[in-house]
Design a protein around this motif. Structure first.
Motif, PDB file in Angstrom:
ATOM      1  N   GLU A 292       0.828  -1.204   0.000  1.00 48.34           N
ATOM      2  CA  GLU A 292       0.000   0.000   0.000  1.00 48.34           C
ATOM      3  C   GLU A 292       0.865   1.259   0.000  1.00 48.34           C
ATOM      4  N   VAL A 293       1.945   1.242   0.740  1.00 48.02           N
ATOM      5  CA  VAL A 293       2.874   2.372   0.761  1.00 48.02           C
ATOM      6  C   VAL A 293       3.471   2.592  -0.628  1.00 48.02           C
ATOM      7  N   GLU A 294       3.861   1.505  -1.274  1.00 48.68           N
ATOM      8  CA  GLU A 294       4.445   1.611  -2.614  1.00 48.68           C
ATOM      9  C   GLU A 294       3.442   2.191  -3.612  1.00 48.68           C
ATOM     10  N   ILE A 295       2.200   1.738  -3.518  1.00 49.66           N
ATOM     11  CA  ILE A 295       1.182   2.219  -4.452  1.00 49.66           C
ATOM     12  C   ILE A 295       0.872   3.700  -4.198  1.00 49.66           C
ATOM     13  N   LYS A 296       0.862   4.100  -2.937  1.00 47.01           N
ATOM     14  CA  LYS A 296       0.620   5.514  -2.630  1.00 47.01           C
ATOM     15  C   LYS A 296       1.749   6.394  -3.157  1.00 47.01           C
ATOM     16  N   ARG A 297       2.949   5.883  -3.131  1.00 48.24           N
ATOM     17  CA  ARG A 297       4.063   6.625  -3.713  1.00 48.24           C
ATOM     18  C   ARG A 297       3.861   6.804  -5.204  1.00 48.24           C
ATOM     19  N   MET A 298       3.327   5.762  -5.833  1.00 49.77           N
ATOM     20  CA  MET A 298       2.996   5.873  -7.250  1.00 49.77           C
ATOM     21  C   MET A 298       1.961   6.970  -7.458  1.00 49.77           C
ATOM     22  N   GLY A 299       0.979   7.033  -6.553  1.00 55.07           N
ATOM     23  CA  GLY A 299      -0.050   8.064  -6.650  1.00 55.07           C
ATOM     24  C   GLY A 299       0.516   9.457  -6.533  1.00 55.07           C
ATOM     25  N   GLU A 300       1.471   9.650  -5.622  1.00 55.24           N
ATOM     26  CA  GLU A 300       2.110  10.952  -5.468  1.00 55.24           C
ATOM     27  C   GLU A 300       2.857  11.344  -6.740  1.00 55.24           C
ATOM     28  N   LYS A 301       3.486  10.357  -7.349  1.00 56.63           N
ATOM     29  CA  LYS A 301       4.194  10.618  -8.604  1.00 56.63           C
ATOM     30  C   LYS A 301       3.213  11.007  -9.703  1.00 56.63           C
ATOM     31  N   PHE A 302       2.089  10.293  -9.775  1.00 61.12           N
ATOM     32  CA  PHE A 302       1.052  10.628 -10.748  1.00 61.12           C
ATOM     33  C   PHE A 302       0.568  12.069 -10.549  1.00 61.12           C
ATOM     34  N   SER A 303       0.338  12.436  -9.306  1.00 58.66           N
ATOM     35  CA  SER A 303      -0.178  13.765  -8.995  1.00 58.66           C
ATOM     36  C   SER A 303       0.779  14.853  -9.458  1.00 58.66           C
ATOM     37  N   ARG A 304       2.063  14.701  -9.130  1.00 53.14           N
ATOM     38  CA  ARG A 304       3.051  15.704  -9.531  1.00 53.14           C
ATOM     39  C   ARG A 304       3.139  15.811 -11.046  1.00 53.14           C
ATOM     40  N   GLU A 305       3.162  14.662 -11.698  1.00 52.55           N
ATOM     41  CA  GLU A 305       3.252  14.664 -13.157  1.00 52.55           C
ATOM     42  C   GLU A 305       2.014  15.303 -13.780  1.00 52.55           C
ATOM     43  N   TRP A 306       0.853  15.021 -13.205  1.00 48.26           N
ATOM     44  CA  TRP A 306      -0.389  15.545 -13.765  1.00 48.26           C
ATOM     45  C   TRP A 306      -0.453  17.062 -13.633  1.00 48.26           C
ATOM     46  N   VAL A 307      -0.095  17.580 -12.484  1.00 45.13           N
ATOM     47  CA  VAL A 307      -0.110  19.026 -12.275  1.00 45.13           C
ATOM     48  C   VAL A 307       0.866  19.708 -13.222  1.00 45.13           C
ATOM     49  N   ARG A 308       2.038  19.116 -13.399  1.00 45.87           N
ATOM     50  CA  ARG A 308       3.025  19.709 -14.314  1.00 45.87           C
ATOM     51  C   ARG A 308       2.530  19.696 -15.753  1.00 45.87           C
ATOM     52  N   SER A 309       1.862  18.629 -16.135  1.00 47.02           N
ATOM     53  CA  SER A 309       1.424  18.512 -17.530  1.00 47.02           C
ATOM     54  C   SER A 309       0.210  19.371 -17.845  1.00 47.02           C
ATOM     55  N   VAL A 310      -0.655  19.552 -16.864  1.00 49.57           N
ATOM     56  CA  VAL A 310      -1.892  20.299 -17.102  1.00 49.57           C
ATOM     57  C   VAL A 310      -1.712  21.800 -16.840  1.00 49.57           C
ATOM     58  N   GLY A 311      -0.953  22.139 -15.823  1.00 49.94           N
ATOM     59  CA  GLY A 311      -0.684  23.551 -15.552  1.00 49.94           C
ATOM     60  C   GLY A 311      -1.681  24.204 -14.623  1.00 49.94           C
ATOM     61  N   ASN A 312      -1.981  25.474 -14.905  1.00 46.60           N
ATOM     62  CA  ASN A 312      -2.786  26.292 -13.991  1.00 46.60           C
ATOM     63  C   ASN A 312      -4.161  25.713 -13.707  1.00 46.60           C
ATOM     64  N   GLU A 313      -4.763  25.093 -14.703  1.00 45.30           N
ATOM     65  CA  GLU A 313      -6.095  24.522 -14.481  1.00 45.30           C
ATOM     66  C   GLU A 313      -6.056  23.401 -13.436  1.00 45.30           C
ATOM     67  N   ALA A 314      -4.937  22.678 -13.400  1.00 52.58           N
ATOM     68  CA  ALA A 314      -4.788  21.630 -12.384  1.00 52.58           C
ATOM     69  C   ALA A 314      -4.659  22.255 -11.001  1.00 52.58           C
ATOM     70  N   ASN A 315      -3.922  23.340 -10.906  1.00 50.28           N
ATOM     71  CA  ASN A 315      -3.782  24.034  -9.623  1.00 50.28           C
ATOM     72  C   ASN A 315      -5.107  24.609  -9.148  1.00 50.28           C
ATOM     73  N   ASP A 316      -5.941  25.047 -10.087  1.00 47.40           N
ATOM     74  CA  ASP A 316      -7.258  25.595  -9.731  1.00 47.40           C
ATOM     75  C   ASP A 316      -8.118  24.530  -9.043  1.00 47.40           C
ATOM     76  N   ILE A 317      -7.825  23.273  -9.316  1.00 45.67           N
ATOM     77  CA  ILE A 317      -8.574  22.174  -8.693  1.00 45.67           C
ATOM     78  C   ILE A 317      -7.873  21.683  -7.433  1.00 45.67           C
ATOM     79  N   PHE A 318      -6.607  21.352  -7.556  1.00 43.62           N
ATOM     80  CA  PHE A 318      -5.904  20.686  -6.463  1.00 43.62           C
ATOM     81  C   PHE A 318      -5.554  21.594  -5.294  1.00 43.62           C
ATOM     82  N   VAL A 319      -5.170  22.838  -5.575  1.00 44.63           N
ATOM     83  CA  VAL A 319      -4.792  23.735  -4.468  1.00 44.63           C
ATOM     84  C   VAL A 319      -5.958  23.935  -3.504  1.00 44.63           C
ATOM     85  N   PRO A 320      -7.140  24.375  -3.972  1.00 45.86           N
ATOM     86  CA  PRO A 320      -8.257  24.517  -3.014  1.00 45.86           C
ATOM     87  C   PRO A 320      -8.725  23.171  -2.453  1.00 45.86           C
ATOM     88  N   TYR A 321      -8.556  22.089  -3.226  1.00 47.68           N
ATOM     89  CA  TYR A 321      -8.961  20.772  -2.719  1.00 47.68           C
ATOM     90  C   TYR A 321      -8.167  20.414  -1.462  1.00 47.68           C
TER      91      TYR A 321
END
Length: 325
Positions: A292-321
């Motif tokens: 479970e720890v390993e999979i959550k690390r994968m999730g953190e990696k996905f999150s960082r990559e997604w925010v970088r690829s999408v940009g400001n619109e991703a921050n508009d969702i994740f920051v207030p979330y």
């Protein structure tokens, strides 16, 4: 026959013709079976609209890819091949990147979190839909995604060389990161693929497992609650705009009711579907803490990559979330 009576009959006839002409029928395409709770919800939505408009607006529901294939539905509505449609939001990420917010693994862990995510995600989806000639009606999540497997899973090594069903870019990436062979299998073909030995595991909801009767080939279900993907229902902006204002209001009222009803149904089915898997001989387990720890690390990696690829619109969702937790 008097001229007065003839005039009156003509007026009635013209009035009736006007009423008939005012009737509108929308074709709504979905890739899911009639038995799916999403499809059942759409059919209730259709009945609610027909009743509210006294039959002036009817929605013909075309399930199970019978009108348009699932992955082509949004494009078909844009092209006027159907007035309305339903698709899983993750199928739209190439065209609308923020549609993938609800599929980032291990960001959302409950229905309450999923609802917060949708409220933050919705304005951007509405904007992108409008740019493409679409009007968002409502969205409903699937029950949380778990891991179905033909063999017990104790560590990352247990995935290597297995055939994992994929249906979007996220599941494809997960399969690759786990060392599994990705297999593209349509939802309606899952049972056949399992029976033929073309897949060994998949990440999808317990409900999907029940609908496809995966017991037999599938021996284990792990409640990893990976994410809560949503199906979205929409209509052509042109078709929606052609309605009278009062009718448009009725449609949106029925859509709001369908969204509320769908979320409640999803939550109820999450529990009952897991229990049905158990009753059919599938072992319901949690994955080991280390995995479970390993999979959550994968999730953190996905999150960082997604925010970088999408940009400001991703921050508009994740920051207030994250701030509003």
């Amino acid at each position: 026959m008097s001229k007065l009576l003839i005039t009156a009959l003509c007026a009635v006839s013209l009035g009736h013709a006007s009423t008939v002409m005012a009737q509108t029928t929308w074709k709504l395409a979905t890739g899911y079976r009639v038995e799916s709770f999403h499809t059942q919800n759409i059919m209730q939505f259709s009945r609610d609209i027909e009743q509210a408009t006294a039959g002036q607006l009817k929605i013909e529901v075309h399930p199970n890819n019978t009108l348009v294939k699932l992955g082509e539905i949004s494009q078909a509505v844009q092209q006027g091949k159907a007035e309305a449609g339903e698709t899983i939001m993750t199928s739209m990420v190439k065209d609308i990147p923020i549609a993938g917010a609800d599929s980032i693994p291990f960001v959302v862990g409950s229905y309450k979190d999923a609802e917060r995510m949708w409220k933050l995600q919705r304005p951007g989806i509405e904007k992108h839909f409008a740019q493409r000639g679409l009007k968002l009606l409502y969205a409903v999540p699937w029950p949380p995604q778990g891991l179905h497997s033909s063999k017990p899973v104790r560590g990352l090594a247990d995935f290597k060389g297995t055939q994992m069903r994929t249906y979007n870019s996220t599941t494809l990436r997960i399969a690759e990161m786990l060392g599994a062979k990705p297999v593209d299998v349509a939802m309606v073909d899952v049972g056949k693929a399992l029976a033929e030995g073309r897949m060994d595991n998949m990440i999808t909801s317990a409900l999907t497992g029940v609908e496809n009767k995966v017991w037999g080939p599938i021996k284990y279900y792990y409640e990893i609650n990976a994410w809560f993907p949503k199906n979205v229902v929409f209509v052509s902006s042109k078709a929606f705009g052609a309605l009278q204002p009062a009718t448009r209001n009725m449609v949106m009222k029925a859509a709001a009711d369908a969204e509320t009803r769908g979320w409640l149904a999803s939550q109820a089915l999450a529990g009952s579907a897991t229990e049905e898997l158990r009753q059919n001989g599938i072992k319901i387990e949690r994955i080991p803490a280390e995995l479970e720890v390993e999979i959550k690390r994968m999730g953190e990696k996905f999150s960082r990559e997604w925010v970088r690829s999408v940009g400001n619109e991703a921050n508009d969702i994740f920051v207030p979330y994250y701030i509003q937790q």
